[in-house]
Write an enzyme that holds these catalytic residues in place. Structure first.
Site, PDB file in Angstrom:
ATOM      1  N   LYS A 256       0.857  -1.194   0.000  1.00  0.00           N
ATOM      2  CA  LYS A 256       0.000   0.000   0.000  1.00  0.00           C
ATOM      3  C   LYS A 256       0.887   1.236   0.000  1.00  0.00           C
ATOM      4  CE  LYS A 256      -3.207   2.639   3.008  1.00  0.00           C
ATOM      5  NZ  LYS A 256      -4.050   2.634   4.218  1.00  0.00           N
ATOM      6  N   ASP A 261      -2.609  10.183   3.858  1.00  0.00           N
ATOM      7  CA  ASP A 261      -4.000   9.766   4.077  1.00  0.00           C
ATOM      8  C   ASP A 261      -4.703  10.777   4.973  1.00  0.00           C
ATOM      9  OD1 ASP A 261      -6.403   8.503   4.382  1.00  0.00           O
ATOM     10  OD2 ASP A 261      -5.634   6.865   5.650  1.00  0.00           O
ATOM     11  N   LYS A 268      -9.740  12.864   8.664  1.00  0.00           N
ATOM     12  CA  LYS A 268      -9.202  12.464   9.963  1.00  0.00           C
ATOM     13  C   LYS A 268      -9.098  13.685  10.880  1.00  0.00           C
ATOM     14  CE  LYS A 268      -6.383   8.532   8.454  1.00  0.00           C
ATOM     15  NZ  LYS A 268      -7.121   7.484   9.180  1.00  0.00           N
ATOM     16  N   ASP A 279       1.640   6.332   5.542  1.00  0.00           N
ATOM     17  CA  ASP A 279       0.669   5.383   5.003  1.00  0.00           C
ATOM     18  C   ASP A 279       1.168   4.692   3.715  1.00  0.00           C
ATOM     19  OD1 ASP A 279      -1.701   4.136   5.601  1.00  0.00           O
ATOM     20  OD2 ASP A 279      -2.970   5.558   4.515  1.00  0.00           O
ATOM     21  N   ASP A 338     -12.237   6.984   4.193  1.00  0.00           N
ATOM     22  CA  ASP A 338     -10.992   6.744   4.937  1.00  0.00           C
ATOM     23  C   ASP A 338     -10.576   5.270   4.893  1.00  0.00           C
ATOM     24  OD1 ASP A 338      -8.789   7.417   6.376  1.00  0.00           O
ATOM     25  OD2 ASP A 338      -9.827   7.649   8.305  1.00  0.00           O
ATOM     26  N   ARG A 342      -7.672  -0.489   1.308  1.00  0.00           N
ATOM     27  CA  ARG A 342      -8.206  -1.710   0.695  1.00  0.00           C
ATOM     28  C   ARG A 342      -8.626  -1.460  -0.742  1.00  0.00           C
ATOM     29  NH1 ARG A 342     -12.367  -2.049   5.519  1.00  0.00           N
ATOM     30  NH2 ARG A 342     -10.502  -1.160   6.458  1.00  0.00           N
TER      31      ARG A 342
HETATM   32  N1  BES Z   1      -4.112   4.554   7.025  1.00  0.00           N
HETATM   33  C1  BES Z   1      -5.198   4.242   7.880  1.00  0.00           C
HETATM   34  C2  BES Z   1      -4.833   3.242   8.974  1.00  0.00           C
HETATM   35  C3  BES Z   1      -3.839   3.727   9.989  1.00  0.00           C
HETATM   36  C4  BES Z   1      -4.268   4.282  11.174  1.00  0.00           C
HETATM   37  C5  BES Z   1      -2.492   3.567   9.779  1.00  0.00           C
HETATM   38  C6  BES Z   1      -3.347   4.697  12.119  1.00  0.00           C
HETATM   39  C7  BES Z   1      -1.581   3.983  10.723  1.00  0.00           C
HETATM   40  C8  BES Z   1      -2.003   4.543  11.902  1.00  0.00           C
HETATM   41  C9  BES Z   1      -6.350   3.657   7.070  1.00  0.00           C
HETATM   42  O1  BES Z   1      -6.449   4.110   5.762  1.00  0.00           O
HETATM   43  C10 BES Z   1      -7.590   4.062   7.756  1.00  0.00           C
HETATM   44  O2  BES Z   1      -7.887   5.195   7.780  1.00  0.00           O
HETATM   45  N2  BES Z   1      -8.291   3.073   8.309  1.00  0.00           N
HETATM   46  C11 BES Z   1      -9.499   3.310   8.976  1.00  0.00           C
HETATM   47  C12 BES Z   1     -10.447   2.246   8.508  1.00  0.00           C
HETATM   48  C13 BES Z   1     -11.873   2.485   8.833  1.00  0.00           C
HETATM   49  C14 BES Z   1     -12.407   3.723   8.181  1.00  0.00           C
HETATM   50  C15 BES Z   1     -12.652   1.261   8.385  1.00  0.00           C
HETATM   51  C16 BES Z   1      -9.250   3.250  10.470  1.00  0.00           C
HETATM   52  O3  BES Z   1      -8.346   2.528  10.903  1.00  0.00           O
HETATM   53  O4  BES Z   1      -9.917   3.952  11.214  1.00  0.00           O
HETATM   54 ZN    ZN Z   2      -4.718   4.740   4.903  1.00  0.00          ZN
HETATM   55 MN    MN Z   3      -7.563   5.912   5.653  1.00  0.00          MN
END
Ligand code: BES
Ligand code: ZN
Ligand code: MN
Length: 488
Positions: A256, A261, A268, A279, A338, A342
């Site tokens: 990825k 992000d 966020k 990310d 967010d 995936r």
């Molecule tokens: N890049 C984030 C995940 C992440 C969070 C990486 C903290 C490193 C530190 C990912 O794209 C994301 O935002 N995931 C969401 C998923 C949710 C919306 C289903 C999350 O973890 O809240």
């Molecule tokens: Zn992400």
């Molecule tokens: Mn995200």
């Protein structure tokens, strides 16, 4: 920084002498006779060899001073590779303020398993890294050793093993650099340039890059959807390494590469957005692995893929409610902008499983905050549909002393990916195990291949200084990827 393997010690500013508990004599025996004479009467009673006990003595041989560090490793039976690495790293922290030019790492005793020194040296090197590219003040820059010597009298550590250690360390440094680089510099386009640069290291690597135009041509609606909110173009990058392979079908490694992000329209909040340059740590580890392959040239066929976009909120950004069409024609309802990792991975997986028909797929992604909530910052979460592959990952994890933990993927999660108005949705409200849900979505795009998903949201980054890693990128899981593919 030069890393040298030497049969005999000549000179250094500091000597690192690891020893087991109550085995002082063994350690002293490793020193050259002149130093032994000077030091023997000093160290008695003071050096215990207890784990974490570091004692320093200063001696002079002729005109040169040398500081000798006795580094307690504790009881031999209790010293696993993780502890060996940790002690090397703690030593790096203990001595760095003295800014030595030349450091020599000595063996523990005559017959000791050389792996101990291997992990000790690795830990020392990892603990000596700091990202300082953007600091002008020379005083604040990380001290760089002119030379680090590893002394191995009976050639117990061979040149090949030593080269490998050196190459792995360089790759971890490179991966850390990429992840730590600010997002205004490290864009998807820049990741493409990095791939081309790695490609130049070896004739066995062929690099192909899809830009926005080619992504559109290949109907990769998910990657394009994520990148739509940014003026930065997206990139799908292929790095194919092939050197008289012993494996019939390639090993596919997919990272990825979201270079920032922001969350998209599901933006966020403060305290969650600050570190989101990281990310792309999965992508960076693919580049690190390809650098290792270029240098060590194993007889393998490995395809590294990086799926890269910037997740912002411009006026063309995808919206919650949008339905996007993936490369394989399947449709995805966007329920949360967010959950973009995936999406970029799905197109990459659908395309490259079809194109390369791989023996195994490993995807590496900073996919979910839920993975951090479940297992913290030290451990990589792994979801896999194949026990043989998972076992190989466990072996790899042992061989690099980085930790993994098996996470579940059950029918329940697989069912929850379904959407009422499209084939799938990218987020399902009310399901708690976010790391498993992320994996369940990815599984829909792997075309039934042997697969492992590495969630490195926690393990690729450390919010605070640790002995092995300064605050920021850790370089995980480059080392483990190498230890995995070595098994093929
Ligand atoms: N890049 C984030 C995940 C992440 C969070 C990486 C903290 C490193 C530190 C990912 O794209 C994301 O935002 N995931 C969401 C998923 C949710 C919306 C289903 C999350 O973890 O809240
Ligand atoms: Zn992400
Ligand atoms: Mn995200």
């Amino acid at each position: 920084m030069k890393l040298n393997l030497l049969k005999t010690y000549t000179t250094a500013d500091a000597i690192l002498l690891p020893l087991f508990e109550n085995k002082l004599k063994d350690a002293i025996d490793q020193l050259p006779a002149t130093l032994q004479k000077q030091i023997a009467h000093l160290v008695d009673h003071k050096v215990t060899g207890k784990r974490g006990d570091i004692e320093v003595f200063h001696t002079a041989t002729g005109k040169t001073n040398v500081s000798i560090y006795f580094i307690g490793l504790g009881e031999k039976a209790k010293l696993d590779s993780e502890q060996q690495k940790l002690m090397g790293a703690k030593t790096a922290q203990a001595i760095k303020k003295y800014k030595y030019d030349k450091v020599a790492i000595f063996p523990i005793n005559k017959k000791e398993n050389i792996k101990i020194m291997h992990f000790f040296a690795l830990g020392f090197l990892l603990g000596s890294y700091k990202f300082d590219t953007y600091i002008n003040d020379k005083k604040k820059k990380q001290h760089i050793y002119k030379e680090i010597q590893v002394i191995s009298p009976d050639s117990k550590l061979t040149n090949t093993e030593f080269d490998e250690l050196n190459t792995i360390t360089q790759a971890i440094y490179y991966t850390r650099d990429l992840v730590n680089t600010p997002p205004n510099e490290l864009t998807p386009t820049q990741l493409g340039k990095e791939a081309l640069a790695i490609g130049k290291l070896s004739r066995q690597i062929k690099v192909t890059i899809f830009d926005d135009k080619l992504l559109k041509k290949h109907k990769m609606g998910l990657i394009l959807g994520v990148g739509a909110g940014s003026h930065e173009e997206s990139r799908l990058i292929f790095m194919e390494y092939k050197n008289k392979p012993t494996n019939k079908k390639p090993l596919l490694i997919v990272g990825k590469g979201v270079t920032f992000d922001a969350g998209g329209l599901n933006i966020k909040p403060t305290n969650n957005i600050e570190d989101m340059k990281s990310d792309m740590a999965g992508a960076a580890s693919v580049l690190g692995l390809m650098q290792i392959l270029a240098k060590l040239k194993p007889n393998l066929h490995v395809v590294g893929v990086i799926s890269s976009a910037e997740n912002l909120l411009g006026d063309k950004a995808m919206k919650p409610g949008d339905i996007l069409t993936a490369y394989n024609g399947e449709t995805v309802e966007i329920t949360n902008t967010d959950a973009e990792g995936r999406l970029v991975l799905a197109d990459a997986l659908a395309y490259s499983t079809k194109k390369y028909n791989p023996e195994i797929i490993v995807d590496i992604a900073t996919l979910t905050g839920a993975c951090i909530a479940a297992i913290g910052f030290q451990i990589t979460g792994v979801v896999s549909n194949n026990d043989k592959l998972y076992n190989k990952l466990e072996t790899a994890s042992k061989n690099c002393a980085d930790l993994i933990w098996h996470l579940p993927l059950t029918q329940h999660f697989q069912d929850k990916v379904a959407s009422d108005i499209a084939d799938y949705k990218n987020w399902t409200a009310g399901v708690n195990a976010g790391a498993s849900m992320g994996a369940a979505f990815l599984e829909k795009f792997i075309n039934n291949h042997n697969w492992a998903h590495l969630d490195i949201a926690g393990s690729s980054w450390t919010p605070e200084n640790t002995p092995t890693s300064h605050q920021g990128a850790t370089g995980v899981p480059v080392h483990m990827l190498w230890e995995l593919i070595k098994q093929y």
